[in-house]
Design an enzyme around this catalytic site. Structure first.
Site, PDB file in Angstrom:
ATOM      1  CG  ASP A 118      -0.775  29.369  70.605  1.00  0.00           C
ATOM      2  OD1 ASP A 118      -0.820  28.226  71.118  1.00  0.00           O
ATOM      3  OD2 ASP A 118      -1.710  29.834  69.909  1.00  0.00           O
ATOM      4  CG  ASP A 159      -6.665  28.016  71.544  1.00  0.00           C
ATOM      5  OD1 ASP A 159      -7.840  27.673  71.319  1.00  0.00           O
ATOM      6  OD2 ASP A 159      -5.973  28.548  70.650  1.00  0.00           O
ATOM      7  CE  LYS A 182      -1.393  33.041  69.751  1.00  0.00           C
ATOM      8  NZ  LYS A 182      -2.813  32.713  70.041  1.00  0.00           N
ATOM      9  CE  LYS A 236      -8.255  30.673  69.055  1.00  0.00           C
ATOM     10  NZ  LYS A 236      -7.363  29.703  68.404  1.00  0.00           N
ATOM     11  CE  LYS A 238      -0.304  30.608  66.437  1.00  0.00           C
ATOM     12  NZ  LYS A 238      -1.373  29.960  67.198  1.00  0.00           N
ATOM     13  CD  GLU A 252      -2.968  30.564  72.805  1.00  0.00           C
ATOM     14  OE1 GLU A 252      -2.329  31.628  72.664  1.00  0.00           O
ATOM     15  OE2 GLU A 252      -3.961  30.283  72.121  1.00  0.00           O
ATOM     16  CB  SER A 309      -1.500  35.574  66.881  1.00  0.00           C
ATOM     17  OG  SER A 309      -1.012  34.269  66.678  1.00  0.00           O
ATOM     18  N   GLY A 367      -8.198  34.313  68.193  1.00  0.00           N
ATOM     19  CA  GLY A 367      -8.573  34.595  66.804  1.00  0.00           C
ATOM     20  C   GLY A 367      -8.391  33.377  65.932  1.00  0.00           C
TER      21      GLY A 367
HETATM   22  O1  OSB Z   1      -3.982  28.866  68.218  1.00  0.00           O
HETATM   23  O2  OSB Z   1      -4.662  30.828  68.462  1.00  0.00           O
HETATM   24  C1  OSB Z   1      -4.405  29.879  67.730  1.00  0.00           C
HETATM   25  C2  OSB Z   1      -4.908  30.907  64.073  1.00  0.00           C
HETATM   26  C3  OSB Z   1      -5.466  29.751  63.546  1.00  0.00           C
HETATM   27  C4  OSB Z   1      -5.629  28.674  64.376  1.00  0.00           C
HETATM   28  C5  OSB Z   1      -5.250  28.731  65.712  1.00  0.00           C
HETATM   29  C6  OSB Z   1      -4.713  29.881  66.244  1.00  0.00           C
HETATM   30  C7  OSB Z   1      -4.498  30.978  65.393  1.00  0.00           C
HETATM   31  C8  OSB Z   1      -3.871  32.208  65.814  1.00  0.00           C
HETATM   32  C9  OSB Z   1      -4.140  33.431  64.994  1.00  0.00           C
HETATM   33  O3  OSB Z   1      -3.068  32.282  66.721  1.00  0.00           O
HETATM   34  C10 OSB Z   1      -4.992  34.419  65.666  1.00  0.00           C
HETATM   35  C11 OSB Z   1      -5.409  35.511  64.725  1.00  0.00           C
HETATM   36  O4  OSB Z   1      -4.614  36.412  64.484  1.00  0.00           O
HETATM   37  O5  OSB Z   1      -6.548  35.459  64.203  1.00  0.00           O
HETATM   38 MG    MG Z   2      -3.882  29.175  70.327  1.00  0.00          MG
END
Ligand code: OSB
Ligand code: MG
Length: 370
Positions: free
Chosen positions: A189, A239, A162, A263, A164, A214, A136, A291
């Site tokens: 995402d 999510d 992925k 999660k 953001k 996402e 991510s 994550g």
């Molecule tokens: O939306 O998946 C998410 C990190 C913090 C809060 C929300 C998210 C995320 C990530 C990071 O996308 C995932 C990771 O590399 O741990």
């Molecule tokens: Mg997410």
């Protein structure tokens, strides 16, 4: 089994690189670690995956500390329990606070697996002997920096990228990524940054053939997501909107998503995560492990969960070194050159927790006992 002591430690751990989403930038993590000890002296470790501020969910470091110390720990300490799978129901009188619950519950699962001298992933019912890893990548200061990061992660072997997305950082950056890297497995995402009024934007991004969008819409919504999903060929993955097996069932029935991100913290621990996986698998909906910028302990629990049969898409579970100069487990989580993690064969989470390092990073501690 009887838990006689719960130890909480807050550690502060700076990220190798800041992580930015549609709701803000994280530079340093404030992580609560949970160590449970039973009457025979066996131990288990868990991690609270909340953020430093209540933006991803209502929970955050200080609220979780209070909830774990004053509300949840007293419900468990000194009680005779049959197995780790019962911890969730022990907390049933407490509304919400799933990340706080998961921090303790996952620690008890680790303890139970260690006592059985079994890897946690097998104890949970996992069957996959390798797990596919994705990354991510947060919002960067420039598109060039984003493209550089993607290049690095593809070279490292990761099986899915992925990125953001947020208003002003969406269609154009996806176009740039496709132009530069071609047909790579790619997804976006949004962390709830859009509304149904943005449906045309999502339709216009369908030409990029993303694996999924996402959480495009509100974290408290599954109705508008269903409307958006009807207009799109690209799958929506939820999510933030999925907190429980019930939520998953309803979202699937409504047609709000075709993929679910699981999660551990968001759903309340391993027992709830297993039930979400069961609901989704039964409905033919693929799941993957999300994550929360975890330290090695949370990462180890994510690896164990990812071995369940329904986890058929690459997760956001990646190498320790992407996040930390030095992790708190030994060995650190490593990913093979073709993008897989092999779940460890040792008992429990299968990684040694580095008490020496935790002590150095600790900013506060408390012990709850019988
Ligand atoms: O939306 O998946 C998410 C990190 C913090 C809060 C929300 C998210 C995320 C990530 C990071 O996308 C995932 C990771 O590399 O741990
Ligand atoms: Mg997410």
């Amino acid at each position: 089994m009887k838990i006689s002591r719960i130890e909480l430690t807050e550690i502060n751990l700076p990220l190798v690189h800041f992580f930015e989403t549609s709701f803000g930038r994280t530079i340093e993590r404030r992580i609560i670690l949970v160590r449970v000890v039973d009457e025979e002296g066996a131990e288990g470790w868990g991690e609270c995956t909340c953020g430093e501020v209540p933006n991803y969910s209502e929970e955050w470091t200080d609220s979780c500390w209070e909830t774990i110390e004053k509300i949840l720990s007293p419900l468990l300490v000194g009680k005779e329990i049959g197995s780790a799978s019962e911890v969730w129901s022990l907390f049933s009188a407490v509304r919400g606070n799933r990340m706080s619950k998961a921090a303790i519950e996952t620690a008890v699962w680790d303890l139970e697996a260690k006592k059985l001298d079994t890897p946690l992933w097998k104890h949970l019912g996992g069957t996959q002997e390798e797990i596919a890893c994705g990354v991510s990548i947060g919002i960067q200061d420039s598109v060039e920096e984003l493209l550089d990061k993607i290049h690095t992660e593809l070279e490292a072997g990761y099986r899915r990228i992925k990125v953001k997305i947020a208003p002003g950082w969406d269609r154009d950056i996806i176009a740039r990524i496709r132009h530069r890297f071609g047909d790579i497995p790619l997804m976006g995402d949004a962390n709830s940054a859009y509304t149904l009024g943005d449906a045309d934007l999502f339709k216009s991004m369908e030409e990029f053939d993303l694996m999924m969008f996402e959480q495009p819409l509100s974290r408290s919504d599954i109705v508008d997501h269903a409307k958006l999903q009807k207009e799109l060929l690209t799958s929506i993955c939820l999510d933030e909107s999925i907190h429980s097996p019930e939520d998953a069932r309803k979202a699937i029935e409504l047609g709000s998503c075709r993929i679910v991100n699981v999660k551990l913290g968001r759903v309340g621990g391993h027992q709830q995560a297993r039930e979400v996986e069961t609901v989704c698998r039964g409905a033919g909906v693929p799941v993957w492990c999300g994550g929360m910028l975890e330290s090695g302990i949370g990462r180890a629990h994510n690896i164990a969960m990812s071995t369940l049969e329904g986890f058929t898409l690459p997760g956001d579970v990646s190498a320790s070194k992407r996040y930390w100069h030095e992790d708190i487990i030994d060995p650190e989580v490593a990913v093979s050159s073709d993008g897989y993690i092999i779940p460890p064969e040792g008992p429990g989470i299968g990684f040694k927790v580095r008490a020496d390092r935790i002590e150095k990073l600790a900013v506060r501690e408390t012990i709850i006992r019988d």
